[in-house]
Design a protein around this motif. Sequence first.
Motif, PDB file in Angstrom:
ATOM      1  N   SER A   8       0.827  -1.218   0.000  1.00 40.74           N
ATOM      2  CA  SER A   8       0.000   0.000   0.000  1.00 40.74           C
ATOM      3  C   SER A   8       0.854   1.258   0.000  1.00 40.74           C
ATOM      4  O   SER A   8       0.543   2.231  -0.691  1.00 40.74           O
ATOM      5  CB  SER A   8      -0.931   0.005   1.213  1.00 40.74           C
ATOM      6  OG  SER A   8      -1.897  -0.993   1.088  1.00 40.74           O
ATOM      7  N   ARG A   9       1.943   1.249   0.759  1.00 43.76           N
ATOM      8  CA  ARG A   9       2.844   2.415   0.776  1.00 43.76           C
ATOM      9  C   ARG A   9       3.507   2.608  -0.584  1.00 43.76           C
ATOM     10  O   ARG A   9       3.661   3.742  -1.052  1.00 43.76           O
ATOM     11  CB  ARG A   9       3.906   2.250   1.857  1.00 43.76           C
ATOM     12  CG  ARG A   9       3.464   2.691   3.220  1.00 43.76           C
ATOM     13  CD  ARG A   9       4.631   2.838   4.178  1.00 43.76           C
ATOM     14  NE  ARG A   9       5.501   1.671   4.243  1.00 43.76           N
ATOM     15  CZ  ARG A   9       5.314   0.634   5.059  1.00 43.76           C
ATOM     16  NH1 ARG A   9       4.299   0.622   5.880  1.00 43.76           N
ATOM     17  NH2 ARG A   9       6.157  -0.386   5.055  1.00 43.76           N
ATOM     18  N   ALA A  12       1.074   4.048  -2.918  1.00 41.85           N
ATOM     19  CA  ALA A  12       0.910   5.478  -2.610  1.00 41.85           C
ATOM     20  C   ALA A  12       2.036   6.295  -3.242  1.00 41.85           C
ATOM     21  O   ALA A  12       1.805   7.401  -3.741  1.00 41.85           O
ATOM     22  CB  ALA A  12       0.864   5.692  -1.099  1.00 41.85           C
ATOM     23  N   TYR A  61      -4.573   2.634   0.355  1.00 46.42           N
ATOM     24  CA  TYR A  61      -3.712   3.450   1.218  1.00 46.42           C
ATOM     25  C   TYR A  61      -4.563   4.330   2.136  1.00 46.42           C
ATOM     26  O   TYR A  61      -4.223   4.528   3.302  1.00 46.42           O
ATOM     27  CB  TYR A  61      -2.771   4.307   0.376  1.00 46.42           C
ATOM     28  CG  TYR A  61      -1.779   5.078   1.204  1.00 46.42           C
ATOM     29  CD1 TYR A  61      -0.738   4.427   1.850  1.00 46.42           C
ATOM     30  CD2 TYR A  61      -1.885   6.450   1.357  1.00 46.42           C
ATOM     31  CE1 TYR A  61       0.179   5.127   2.623  1.00 46.42           C
ATOM     32  CE2 TYR A  61      -0.976   7.160   2.117  1.00 46.42           C
ATOM     33  CZ  TYR A  61       0.053   6.486   2.753  1.00 46.42           C
ATOM     34  OH  TYR A  61       0.946   7.177   3.525  1.00 46.42           O
TER      35      TYR A  61
END
Length: 160
Positions: A8-9, A12, A61
């Motif tokens: 997810s990071r 992002a 995110y």
Amino acid sequence: MDVISRISRNIAFLIMIITIPLMFITVYGAVARYLLRHPDIRAMFFGECFYGILFSLGGAYALKTGALVSMDFVYKRLSPRIRRALDVIIYSVIIISCVVLIVYAAPWAWRAFLIRETSTMFGFIFQPEIWWLKWVLLISIGLMMLQALSMAWEKVVRKR
């Protein structure tokens, strides 16, 4: 479950990078429309594509960071037991919704890929391929589901 948070990071970070060409596309579209008096339909199409990618991939995110709209002031006043029950309901709804969307979106995206679907929204002059956008949507739903599973595991099963 740390792997899902790391994904997810990274997504992002990809979204932050996508913002740069989106800015140039938006400025180009405005300059072409207002200063040159010659609107470019490709700028509108690519702007919509980048915005769609930005918002759909950003969902996982946003879920991870708690950026989605919620009633935190009520939630924090509840007892831990009621919060856990509420978390079970919330994450169950998110996960079930994602599963239903994936079940219906997967054949839709696969068919679009097989026929190399194009958009006829702009007539016969500009017909860009849009099948890949459907795969972006499917991937973003899958990422949202994985993030919800990860958070449900952390908050409900591990009782954090």
